[in-house]
Enzyme design. Sequence first.
Site, PDB file in Angstrom:
ATOM      1  N   ARG A 153      -8.781  -3.156   7.374  1.00  8.17           N
ATOM      2  CA  ARG A 153      -9.406  -1.839   7.469  1.00  8.17           C
ATOM      3  C   ARG A 153     -10.798  -1.944   8.107  1.00  8.17           C
ATOM      4  O   ARG A 153     -11.772  -1.392   7.607  1.00  8.17           O
ATOM      5  CB  ARG A 153      -9.500  -1.155   6.101  1.00  8.17           C
ATOM      6  CG  ARG A 153      -9.542   0.368   6.243  1.00  8.17           C
ATOM      7  CD  ARG A 153      -9.936   1.065   4.966  1.00  8.17           C
ATOM      8  NE  ARG A 153      -9.928   2.497   5.171  1.00  8.17           N
ATOM      9  CZ  ARG A 153     -10.542   3.355   4.404  1.00  8.17           C
ATOM     10  NH1 ARG A 153     -11.217   2.958   3.349  1.00  8.17           N
ATOM     11  NH2 ARG A 153     -10.496   4.635   4.656  1.00  8.17           N
ATOM     12  N   CYS A 157     -10.411   1.147  -8.071  1.00 10.20           N
ATOM     13  CA  CYS A 157      -9.445   1.534  -7.049  1.00 10.20           C
ATOM     14  C   CYS A 157      -9.435   0.417  -6.022  1.00 10.20           C
ATOM     15  O   CYS A 157     -10.455  -0.238  -5.809  1.00 10.20           O
ATOM     16  CB  CYS A 157      -9.931   2.840  -6.415  1.00 10.20           C
ATOM     17  SG  CYS A 157      -9.079   3.296  -4.900  1.00 10.20           S
ATOM     18  N   ASP A 171      -2.601   5.452  -3.466  1.00 11.21           N
ATOM     19  CA  ASP A 171      -3.005   6.477  -2.509  1.00 11.21           C
ATOM     20  C   ASP A 171      -1.842   7.413  -2.246  1.00 11.21           C
ATOM     21  O   ASP A 171      -1.988   8.407  -1.537  1.00 11.21           O
ATOM     22  CB  ASP A 171      -3.440   5.834  -1.190  1.00 11.21           C
ATOM     23  CG  ASP A 171      -4.885   5.380  -1.244  1.00 11.21           C
ATOM     24  OD1 ASP A 171      -5.549   5.655  -2.251  1.00 11.21           O
ATOM     25  OD2 ASP A 171      -5.338   4.740  -0.281  1.00 11.21           O
ATOM     26  N   TRP A 198       0.847  -1.190   0.000  1.00  7.75           N
ATOM     27  CA  TRP A 198       0.000   0.000   0.000  1.00  7.75           C
ATOM     28  C   TRP A 198       0.891   1.250   0.000  1.00  7.75           C
ATOM     29  O   TRP A 198       1.906   1.274   0.696  1.00  7.75           O
ATOM     30  CB  TRP A 198      -0.908  -0.022   1.246  1.00  7.75           C
ATOM     31  CG  TRP A 198      -1.707   1.229   1.403  1.00  7.75           C
ATOM     32  CD1 TRP A 198      -2.647   1.708   0.546  1.00  7.75           C
ATOM     33  CD2 TRP A 198      -1.617   2.172   2.481  1.00  7.75           C
ATOM     34  NE1 TRP A 198      -3.145   2.892   1.012  1.00  7.75           N
ATOM     35  CE2 TRP A 198      -2.538   3.208   2.205  1.00  7.75           C
ATOM     36  CE3 TRP A 198      -0.852   2.249   3.645  1.00  7.75           C
ATOM     37  CZ2 TRP A 198      -2.722   4.300   3.044  1.00  7.75           C
ATOM     38  CZ3 TRP A 198      -1.039   3.338   4.480  1.00  7.75           C
ATOM     39  CH2 TRP A 198      -1.961   4.339   4.177  1.00  7.75           C
ATOM     40  N   ASN A 248     -10.886  -2.294  -0.242  1.00  4.96           N
ATOM     41  CA  ASN A 248      -9.786  -1.933   0.640  1.00  4.96           C
ATOM     42  C   ASN A 248      -9.227  -3.011   1.548  1.00  4.96           C
ATOM     43  O   ASN A 248      -8.793  -2.715   2.657  1.00  4.96           O
ATOM     44  CB  ASN A 248     -10.218  -0.743   1.502  1.00  4.96           C
ATOM     45  CG  ASN A 248     -10.129   0.556   0.717  1.00  4.96           C
ATOM     46  OD1 ASN A 248      -9.061   0.951   0.286  1.00  4.96           O
ATOM     47  ND2 ASN A 248     -11.266   1.194   0.502  1.00  4.96           N
ATOM     48  N   ASP A 276     -16.145  11.403  -2.397  1.00  3.89           N
ATOM     49  CA  ASP A 276     -15.507  10.137  -2.004  1.00  3.89           C
ATOM     50  C   ASP A 276     -16.241   9.543  -0.805  1.00  3.89           C
ATOM     51  O   ASP A 276     -17.414   9.837  -0.548  1.00  3.89           O
ATOM     52  CB  ASP A 276     -14.008  10.394  -1.733  1.00  3.89           C
ATOM     53  CG  ASP A 276     -13.143   9.180  -2.014  1.00  3.89           C
ATOM     54  OD1 ASP A 276     -13.107   8.286  -1.154  1.00  3.89           O
ATOM     55  OD2 ASP A 276     -12.500   9.118  -3.090  1.00  3.89           O
ATOM     56  N   LYS A 283     -16.145   5.962  -8.579  1.00  8.02           N
ATOM     57  CA  LYS A 283     -14.884   5.405  -8.079  1.00  8.02           C
ATOM     58  C   LYS A 283     -15.264   4.161  -7.285  1.00  8.02           C
ATOM     59  O   LYS A 283     -15.965   4.258  -6.272  1.00  8.02           O
ATOM     60  CB  LYS A 283     -14.181   6.423  -7.184  1.00  8.02           C
ATOM     61  CG  LYS A 283     -12.872   5.921  -6.588  1.00  8.02           C
ATOM     62  CD  LYS A 283     -12.151   7.078  -5.908  1.00  8.02           C
ATOM     63  CE  LYS A 283     -10.967   6.616  -5.093  1.00  8.02           C
ATOM     64  NZ  LYS A 283     -10.437   7.720  -4.274  1.00  8.02           N
ATOM     65  N   TRP A 284     -14.862   2.999  -7.779  1.00  4.21           N
ATOM     66  CA  TRP A 284     -15.231   1.712  -7.163  1.00  4.21           C
ATOM     67  C   TRP A 284     -14.026   1.222  -6.376  1.00  4.21           C
ATOM     68  O   TRP A 284     -13.037   0.794  -6.944  1.00  4.21           O
ATOM     69  CB  TRP A 284     -15.602   0.724  -8.264  1.00  4.21           C
ATOM     70  CG  TRP A 284     -16.052  -0.635  -7.807  1.00  4.21           C
ATOM     71  CD1 TRP A 284     -15.324  -1.559  -7.119  1.00  4.21           C
ATOM     72  CD2 TRP A 284     -17.336  -1.228  -8.044  1.00  4.21           C
ATOM     73  NE1 TRP A 284     -16.068  -2.686  -6.909  1.00  4.21           N
ATOM     74  CE2 TRP A 284     -17.309  -2.521  -7.473  1.00  4.21           C
ATOM     75  CE3 TRP A 284     -18.500  -0.811  -8.682  1.00  4.21           C
ATOM     76  CZ2 TRP A 284     -18.392  -3.389  -7.538  1.00  4.21           C
ATOM     77  CZ3 TRP A 284     -19.575  -1.684  -8.742  1.00  4.21           C
ATOM     78  CH2 TRP A 284     -19.529  -2.945  -8.167  1.00  4.21           C
ATOM     79  N   ASP A 285     -14.152   1.273  -5.063  1.00  5.96           N
ATOM     80  CA  ASP A 285     -13.014   1.008  -4.194  1.00  5.96           C
ATOM     81  C   ASP A 285     -13.101  -0.406  -3.612  1.00  5.96           C
ATOM     82  O   ASP A 285     -14.167  -1.037  -3.605  1.00  5.96           O
ATOM     83  CB  ASP A 285     -13.051   2.054  -3.063  1.00  5.96           C
ATOM     84  CG  ASP A 285     -11.694   2.339  -2.469  1.00  5.96           C
ATOM     85  OD1 ASP A 285     -10.750   1.602  -2.771  1.00  5.96           O
ATOM     86  OD2 ASP A 285     -11.585   3.313  -1.685  1.00  5.96           O
TER      87      ASP A 285
END
Length: 748
Positions: free
Chosen positions: A428, A501, A523, A185, A465, A352, A461-463
């Site tokens: 996360r 993302c 990031d 990351w 994590n 976001d 924006k398709w995240d």
Amino acid sequence: MITYKNNIFHIQGKGFSSLMRINKYGQLEQLHFGEEVEMEDVQALEYHTGLGWGSSILLDDNDLASCPDVIPYVWSENGRGDYRESPLEIGKSMEFKYKCHKIYKGVAPIKCALPQAKGECDTLEIHMSQNGLLLKLYFSVFDGVLTRRAVLTNIGKETVEIQKIMSFMMDIYGDYEATTFHGSWIAEMRDSKQVAQGGRIVNESLTGFSSNQHHPGFLVSEPEATEEYGRVYGINLIYSGNHYASIQKSYQGLTRIMQGISPNNFSKKLQLKESFETPEAVICFSDKGFGGMSEKMHAFVNRYIIPEYWQGRERPVLYNSWEGCMFDFDQRRLLGLAKTAKDLGCEMFVLDDGWFGKRNDDKAGLGDYNINKKKLPQGMNGFADKIHALGLQFGLWFEPESVNMDSDLYRAHPDWALTDEFTPVLGRHQLLLDLTKQEVRDYIVENVGKVLDSANINYVKWDMNRHSIALGTKAHDYILGLYDVQRRVFEPRPHILLENCASGGNRFDLGMLCMGPQIWCSDDTDPIERLTIQGNLSYLYPQSTYGTHVSAAPHAQTLRVTPLATRGNVSFFGCLGYELDLKHLLSLEKEEIKAQIAFYKKYRMVFQYGSFKRLKNGWQVKKDGTAIAGVFRGQVAAAPGYEVLRMKDLDKKKQYSFVNREQKLRVGQFGALIKHVVPVNLNPNGAILRTADRKITMGDGKQELKASGAALMSGIRLLPIFQGTGYDKNQRTLTDFGSEVFVAEEVL
Ligand code: DGJ
């Protein structure tokens, strides 16, 4: 073009050829994969075996040329005398033999949810069979690039268990180095070079995704290859899950390369008549060095990978709320930012994380899609309308694959989360949803779709994590589930610009690019870090595929302070955006950003779609008669010598106007040295200098001239750099991490 004669296949693409032969044992030999040759060159390119192979196995005891361990193959199996790594494992020996082939125009569509390259091409399909199994090998030529994949079908009477199946393998002769890209990351795409020798080089991801740890794309090159010269293979996989590649040189000098789904924890039981399709691998050869390979790879991605609607289409300059606001916003704050963003020249406002459920930090809310009315009292529609009324497009963030345990969704469907028999382990603070389940996929498609249809949304924006756990042998099915979901959401809404993302670049791959044309590559927006990240991505991906944002200094991830000019200059070479709190910007910073955006818009197509070259001291993009070079510096050196910029790919005979983009100097950067500029001895910590720093800028060296393409390529001598002799507007006053951008335009 693909031709077949006398057991020889000749695949001819722009700048490369592959020659393959069906040998007398029905096996497929790789006689050549490299520079363009003719079918008739077979005699020159076949390997002369037959020297006696000691303990090795021969397929025919009387034929010394039948030693599987030394034959260059297009595909090989284990258990019958080839002791190099096999692309296929089913727990027993195999002996596939050529059965038939077809050559046709266009692709053979993949039947499962895997994405593939699409567009005009020629395809060769070779069928190999053995008792109970049919293996189809596909080869498609898209201009200068070859794609390959394999499909295994059970045509026998018993279930077959596949333990490993690669998308392709090939044996090529020569000395090679493998460049692979690793990281974590905020530190994606760190390159690592290894010499291909007897030990196996492996590049493999095990996180469930293509990963920020081991990027699926890699390079295989001759040791002497440079940007312009030498033989280079760029290899990549159209796949977003666990991948595997290996490179290993045999004692006889053949380097075996293969790539496909990681065999780690992989197992697929093929029932009768069932088939398994591998992802498509991409192989791009150039004898014009790394630059030649990249150029072909970029063209391939822009034309055959990204969704058709977005091919060649301008990408908007966006403002993203994340780094500026994180979770701390309400409509007033957002609209204030949007208004400033619009004044600066941005074209889209992206909201976001933090707009739904109880999402006031990253511990709650994922999985829920109800708009937080405290933050957005008029709902998504009301907010989107307000953004549009400002003259901006509107974009929205989602993280649909994950769920927080503190969410309505988890409370209602704990069984939808991916867990195992042990205590759940979070990444996360969240779990992944099990996309192998139809009802989970339907929930996401329905709910993301509802939000998208509830307001005028131009971008998503398709995240995602976290790394996966608990997938075991379902890892591949998860990725198929993901492709299914994204297709169902975005195919009916092709005009929505999808930027994938995953904590930045944790799923930057060709599979995701088939779903949406852009990926948030890291990031880490520190421009010096981005020189590595964007620079290494540039080997395999065009600038149109990565978002590049200007953020605040000191930088959130590195604490590094960089000039605003450099943050802009690095971000120009991609899809530009701004991601910082605009409220506290000084007027002179706003002016600088306005100038950056205006400059970018003027040359947007050159930056996003121009041919990209890596220079010794920076990058260059070029489209039609315009070439733009960015020159980036690390730390300044005392008494710097001459600096020369060598541009590339210009027309030697043509005249070009050459100018550097205007950059301003802040008075404060001189501190007590300001006395060299103004004849007064000012207190470096005093109010006068502090105020001047906020209000006054000074011009920096401007270099403007006309020159032939030949001179610009031979190396234009740049203005001198500051060397302790005071300010001079005819020099370039660059601090640590300074940079510049130069534009050369053909004079008609
Ligand atoms: C990770 C992404 O990479 C960031 O850009 C941002 O969208 C955050 N997630 C939001 O939680």
